[in-house]
Scaffold this motif. Structure first.
Motif, PDB file in Angstrom:
ATOM      1  N   LEU A   7       0.827  -1.208   0.000  1.00  0.00           N
ATOM      2  CA  LEU A   7       0.000   0.000   0.000  1.00  0.00           C
ATOM      3  C   LEU A   7       0.860   1.257   0.000  1.00  0.00           C
ATOM      4  N   ARG A   8       1.947   1.239   0.732  1.00  0.00           N
ATOM      5  CA  ARG A   8       2.862   2.392   0.726  1.00  0.00           C
ATOM      6  C   ARG A   8       3.469   2.590  -0.655  1.00  0.00           C
ATOM      7  N   ARG A   9       3.864   1.491  -1.265  1.00  0.00           N
ATOM      8  CA  ARG A   9       4.430   1.558  -2.618  1.00  0.00           C
ATOM      9  C   ARG A   9       3.378   2.045  -3.612  1.00  0.00           C
ATOM     10  N   ALA A  10       2.140   1.623  -3.419  1.00  0.00           N
ATOM     11  CA  ALA A  10       1.052   2.076  -4.286  1.00  0.00           C
ATOM     12  C   ALA A  10       0.893   3.591  -4.187  1.00  0.00           C
ATOM     13  N   GLY A  11       0.991   4.134  -2.994  1.00  0.00           N
ATOM     14  CA  GLY A  11       0.909   5.582  -2.822  1.00  0.00           C
ATOM     15  C   GLY A  11       2.000   6.297  -3.598  1.00  0.00           C
ATOM     16  N   GLU A  12       3.202   5.749  -3.577  1.00  0.00           N
ATOM     17  CA  GLU A  12       4.311   6.347  -4.317  1.00  0.00           C
ATOM     18  C   GLU A  12       4.037   6.310  -5.823  1.00  0.00           C
ATOM     19  N   LEU A  13       3.528   5.193  -6.300  1.00  0.00           N
ATOM     20  CA  LEU A  13       3.246   5.051  -7.729  1.00  0.00           C
ATOM     21  C   LEU A  13       2.125   5.989  -8.171  1.00  0.00           C
ATOM     22  N   LEU A  14       1.109   6.131  -7.334  1.00  0.00           N
ATOM     23  CA  LEU A  14       0.014   7.040  -7.666  1.00  0.00           C
ATOM     24  C   LEU A  14       0.520   8.484  -7.704  1.00  0.00           C
ATOM     25  N   ARG A  15       1.401   8.834  -6.785  1.00  0.00           N
ATOM     26  CA  ARG A  15       1.992  10.183  -6.793  1.00  0.00           C
ATOM     27  C   ARG A  15       2.808  10.419  -8.057  1.00  0.00           C
ATOM     28  N   ALA A  16       3.396   9.350  -8.569  1.00  0.00           N
ATOM     29  CA  ALA A  16       4.225   9.451  -9.774  1.00  0.00           C
ATOM     30  C   ALA A  16       3.382   9.516 -11.044  1.00  0.00           C
ATOM     31  N   GLY A  17       2.066   9.416 -10.906  1.00  0.00           N
ATOM     32  CA  GLY A  17       1.201   9.564 -12.060  1.00  0.00           C
ATOM     33  C   GLY A  17       0.690   8.277 -12.677  1.00  0.00           C
ATOM     34  N   PHE A  35      -7.992  -4.307  -3.894  1.00  0.00           N
ATOM     35  CA  PHE A  35      -7.007  -3.234  -3.763  1.00  0.00           C
ATOM     36  C   PHE A  35      -7.675  -1.962  -3.252  1.00  0.00           C
ATOM     37  N   GLY A  36      -8.799  -1.598  -3.853  1.00  0.00           N
ATOM     38  CA  GLY A  36      -9.527  -0.405  -3.420  1.00  0.00           C
ATOM     39  C   GLY A  36      -9.990  -0.508  -1.978  1.00  0.00           C
ATOM     40  N   HIS A  37     -10.459  -1.686  -1.595  1.00  0.00           N
ATOM     41  CA  HIS A  37     -10.914  -1.902  -0.214  1.00  0.00           C
ATOM     42  C   HIS A  37      -9.751  -1.729   0.775  1.00  0.00           C
ATOM     43  N   CYS A  38      -8.629  -2.366   0.486  1.00  0.00           N
ATOM     44  CA  CYS A  38      -7.458  -2.272   1.371  1.00  0.00           C
ATOM     45  C   CYS A  38      -6.915  -0.851   1.423  1.00  0.00           C
ATOM     46  N   TYR A  39      -6.878  -0.194   0.273  1.00  0.00           N
ATOM     47  CA  TYR A  39      -6.355   1.171   0.206  1.00  0.00           C
ATOM     48  C   TYR A  39      -7.221   2.110   1.030  1.00  0.00           C
ATOM     49  N   ARG A  40      -8.542   1.977   0.879  1.00  0.00           N
ATOM     50  CA  ARG A  40      -9.469   2.833   1.626  1.00  0.00           C
ATOM     51  C   ARG A  40      -9.367   2.563   3.131  1.00  0.00           C
ATOM     52  N   GLU A  41      -9.204   1.306   3.501  1.00  0.00           N
ATOM     53  CA  GLU A  41      -9.070   0.938   4.907  1.00  0.00           C
ATOM     54  C   GLU A  41      -7.833   1.578   5.530  1.00  0.00           C
ATOM     55  N   HIS A  42      -6.750   1.626   4.763  1.00  0.00           N
ATOM     56  CA  HIS A  42      -5.487   2.155   5.284  1.00  0.00           C
ATOM     57  C   HIS A  42      -5.411   3.690   5.228  1.00  0.00           C
TER      58      HIS A  42
END
Length: 55
Positions: A7-17, A35-42
């Protein structure tokens, strides 16, 4: 613990576009729904909401 890293890595990738779909698969989630469920939970927001905040 592994999910938290992903999830942390996903945040970095989303920031990168990267797109939400691309990000989910790159960090190892096979299901976009899960993925969406876990991301929203975190992060208390969906990956799409997170991406739109960066613009």
């Amino acid at each position: 613990m592994i999910r938290l890293y992903r999830l942390r890595r996903a945040g970095e990738l989303l920031r990168a576009g990267r797109t939400v779909t691309e990000t989910a698969y790159l960090v190892g989630f096979d299901s976009l729904t899960y993925f969406g469920h876990c991301y929203r939970e975190h992060y208390q927001m969906t990956p799409t909401e997170f991406g739109s905040q960066l613009v």
